[in-house]
Design an enzyme around this catalytic site. Structure first.
Site, mmCIF file in Angstrom:
data_model
loop_
_atom_site.group_PDB
_atom_site.id
_atom_site.type_symbol
_atom_site.label_atom_id
_atom_site.label_comp_id
_atom_site.label_asym_id
_atom_site.label_seq_id
_atom_site.Cartn_x
_atom_site.Cartn_y
_atom_site.Cartn_z
ATOM 1 N N SER A 112 0.832 -1.201 0.000
ATOM 2 C CA SER A 112 0.000 0.000 0.000
ATOM 3 C C SER A 112 0.863 1.246 0.000
ATOM 4 C CB SER A 112 -0.899 0.018 1.243
ATOM 5 O OG SER A 112 -1.562 1.262 1.360
ATOM 6 N N TYR A 141 -2.691 0.230 9.743
ATOM 7 C CA TYR A 141 -2.799 -0.469 8.459
ATOM 8 C C TYR A 141 -1.495 -0.346 7.673
ATOM 9 C CZ TYR A 141 -3.917 -0.885 3.487
ATOM 10 O OH TYR A 141 -3.887 -1.204 2.161
ATOM 11 N N LYS A 182 -17.367 -0.233 1.292
ATOM 12 C CA LYS A 182 -16.255 0.257 2.090
ATOM 13 C C LYS A 182 -16.603 1.423 3.015
ATOM 14 C CE LYS A 182 -12.212 0.534 -0.036
ATOM 15 N NZ LYS A 182 -11.320 -0.364 0.724
#
Length: 326
Positions: A112, A141, A182
């Site tokens: 990411s 995350y 989401k």
């Protein structure tokens, strides 16, 4: 058979769609469908199995696979349960890496752009250990993804055994169909589209930084079709391994994104700029832009859709239709 973890999710379901469209019906998905309608992301697909994550390791025993596309993760940047995030995003990834290594199965995984933190160290996808160790993710995350990148990079640096192909993909700001489950993690376009269509005022953040206009905070927005093309290219090019940014290489503003939606509908813009909450002002990112040189040097020449064309496709083919799903 191909395994797509996170295959009911946003990017995963688009990968599954592309695989089906390419003639592959021998696709297994590892995911939880839950009760919020995420199954609709797969409603038009053909699959051989849907495996709950808790059963995945047992399911893999004595299994023969062509490739593992590992996109499953807790992807909320606001996640706070450290134990759950590490178990899901790091430890399960390590087990899959070990399985693919032991069974000589190509392994493509989602890293990411969150690993870059505030961008102070730049957005260069240098996979060397010294370069990776300079990155400071700003949330749980991003840190979980960074931990796995470091683990893979260390094995590569030591010359340890790895899968015959391994590729980590640092996705930037991906938007497109099937992101609707989401919630707050949907793209600004998906969240604001109904307001755009109804003629209601669309609110964007003011700038609290000198020299940057209201709404001119910039991101590297990339359409999900472009992301899928990169993954499909990797599956067809087993000689390529490494860590790669997946963005367009061109930062565009949130204002550009919303103006493109108005243009796609042929309607007049109605944008209001509101103060950014005090709680996020100090940590808010004003600019992200990928460097995609490594991906190009590896041989990828699929190009990237312009923001205006991507928004036009997303609006016309999905958001402005009764059935918004791919």
């Amino acid at each position: 058979m191909l395994l797509v973890t996170g295959g009911a999710g946003f990017i995963g379901s688009n990968v599954v769609a592309a695989l089906n469209e390419a003639g592959r019906s021998d696709v297994a998905v590892c995911d939880l469908l839950g009760t919020d309608g995420k199954w609709r992301n797969l409603a038009k697909r053909q699959l051989v199995d849907i495996v709950p994550p808790a059963e995945l390791l047992a399911w893999l025993k004595d299994r023969k696979l062509d490739a593992v596309i590992h996109l499953g993760a807790i992807s909320e940047t606001t996640a706070t349960d450290g134990d759950l995030v590490i178990e899901t995003n790091f430890r399960l990834s390590m087990r899959l890496l070990d399985w693919c290594t032991a069974n000589a199965v190509p392994f493509v995984y989602a890293s990411s752009a969150a690993t870059y933190g505030d961008g102070a160290a730049g957005f260069d996808d240098d996979a060397s250990l010294p370069a990776l160790k300079k990155l400071r993710p700003m949330n749980l995350y991003g840190w979980s993804k960074q931990l796995f990148d470091l683990a893979v990079a260390e094995r590569a640096a030591r010359g340890d055994k790895l899968p015959p192909q391994w590729a980590g993909l640092k996705f930037f700001n991906v938007f497109g169909p099937n992101e609707y489950h989401k919630g707050s993690m949907m793209s600004v376009l998906a969240r604001r589209f109904d307001d755009v269509r109804a003629g209601r005022t669309v609110q964007l953040f003011k700038s609290h930084r000198e020299g940057i206009a209201d709404g001119d905070q910039r991101r590297d927005f990339i359409y999900v079709d472009d992301v899928v093309r990169v993954i499909m290219w990797l599956l067809a090019t087993p000689s390529v391994s490494g860590l790669f940014n997946v963005g367009t290489g061109k930062a565009r503003s949130f204002k550009d994104l919303i103006l493109a939606a108005y243009a796609a509908l042929g309607s007049e813009p109605n944008i209001e700029y509101i103060d950014m909450p005090e709680a996020i002002r100090g940590s808010y990112q004003y600019f992200t832009q990928s460097k995609v040189d490594r991906l190009h040097r590896a041989g990828y020449n699929g190009g990237f859709t312009t923001l205006e064309d991507a928004v036009k496709a997303y609006v016309g083919d999905y958001l402005d239709r009764l059935d918004r799903f791919r």
